[in-house]
Design an enzyme around this catalytic site. Structure first.
Site, short mmCIF file in Angstrom:
data_model
loop_
_atom_site.label_atom_id
_atom_site.label_comp_id
_atom_site.label_asym_id
_atom_site.label_seq_id
_atom_site.Cartn_x
_atom_site.Cartn_y
_atom_site.Cartn_z
CB SER A 102 -0.97 -0.06 1.19
OG SER A 102 -2.01 0.87 1.05
CG ASP A 240 -6.13 -4.45 -3.23
OD1 ASP A 240 -6.31 -3.40 -2.57
OD2 ASP A 240 -5.11 -5.15 -3.15
CG HIS A 267 -5.60 -2.69 0.62
ND1 HIS A 267 -4.97 -2.43 -0.57
CD2 HIS A 267 -4.99 -1.87 1.54
CE1 HIS A 267 -4.03 -1.51 -0.40
NE2 HIS A 267 -4.02 -1.16 0.88
#
Length: 292
Positions: A102, A240, A267
């Site tokens: 991320s 995601d 995610h």
């Protein structure tokens, strides 16, 4: 398996690190957690990779077990890049892999593009390599939510009431769709909530995953993905918020790019499909090392 932990002095304070495994013929991997202002806490399962190679975690300054200075000028991408360089030097990492997740992929990209020496490969796990593109993707994702939820999000953002309980509850529904689809939500994640630092997140990103107002809002390195000269793996979950569409777009711009989509994840595939996540990441790292 040996574990070493300690603190490293960086610009702005001291950061906590944990090193799993002993030196082997395989190259170490350093893990860059998400956020900004999160911690390595949710990614601790990745320590399983230490059966093959040293695995290094650290909590970025401002969160987790690291110092929490109150100077807002510290919360900038360039300082986090410098922080990673200081950690590399302190641990005497000559060659290493980078696994970013991320926001950690933003940091990984910025680091490699300024300090490529010694980086053997980069793994972009649920990548955020263009904040504007991320924001556009979340507009599309929000359209998949119930209309009432969409309305609550929009109204609170327009009114500047993103700290309201209503906005927080609507955000939880977004998160159930696109961040972590495990039901029930893992108890251990709830216990680790205190490791987060919302101030860092708000300054750099914004009030939520999908409302980008912080100093990263213009970050976009897509024009430089062609400059990645090391093996690069892109992964994401099928559901995601780092969408498969954008993830494949990033891969298409990268000369040595490979990709994998975790079909039953959002995610957090390292929690949603942990065995498959370790398999994919581990195989990639072993393949890179074997080609030396």
């Amino acid at each position: 398996m040996s574990i070493k932990e300690g603190y490293i002095e960086v610009t702005g304070g001291n950061v906590w690190y944990e090193l799993h495994g002993e030196s082997t013929n395989h190259t170490p991997v350093i893990v860059l957690h998400g956020g900004p202002g999160s911690s390595f806490y949710s990614m601790q399962g990745i320590r399983i990779l230490a059966k093959d190679r040293p695995v290094i975690f650290y909590d970025q300054l401002g969160c987790g077990k690291s110092d929490r200075p109150t100077d807002p000028s510290l919360w900038k991408l360039d300082r986090f890049v410098e922080e990673l360089r200081q950690i590399r030097d302190a641990l005497s990492l000559k060659d290493f892999h980078i696994l970013g997740h991320s926001w950690g992929t933003t940091l990984a990209a910025a680091y490699y593009l300024s300090h490529p020496q010694g980086v053997k490969s980069v793994i972009f796990s649920s990548p955020c390599l263009s904040a504007p593109l991320w924001a556009e993707d979340q507009k599309e994702n929000r359209l998949q939510l119930p209309l009432e939820v969409q309305k609550k999000l929009k109204t609170n953002e327009e009114n500047g009431t993103t700290k309201s309980d209503e906005y927080k509850e609507a955000t939880k529904i977004f998160n159930k769709h696109f961040v972590c689809r495990l039901d029930p939500y893992p108890e251990f994640l709830k216990k680790g909530a205190h490791y987060r630092n919302p101030e860092v997140y708000n300054i750099m990103w914004g009030p939520s995953e999908f409302h980008v107002t912080g100093n990263l809002r213009d970050f976009d390195c897509t024009s430089r993905l062609k400059d990645f000269e090391v093996p690069t793996l892109y992964t994401c979950g099928r559901y995601d918020e780092a969408t498969p569409k954008s993830t494949m777009f990033f891969r298409s711009l990268t000369p040595n790019g490979k990709s994998h989509v975790f079909e039953n994840s959002a995610h957090m595939p390292y929690l949603e499909e942990p065995e498959e996540y370790i398999r994919v990441i581990g195989e990639f790292l072993r393949e890179v090392d074997s080609n030396d």
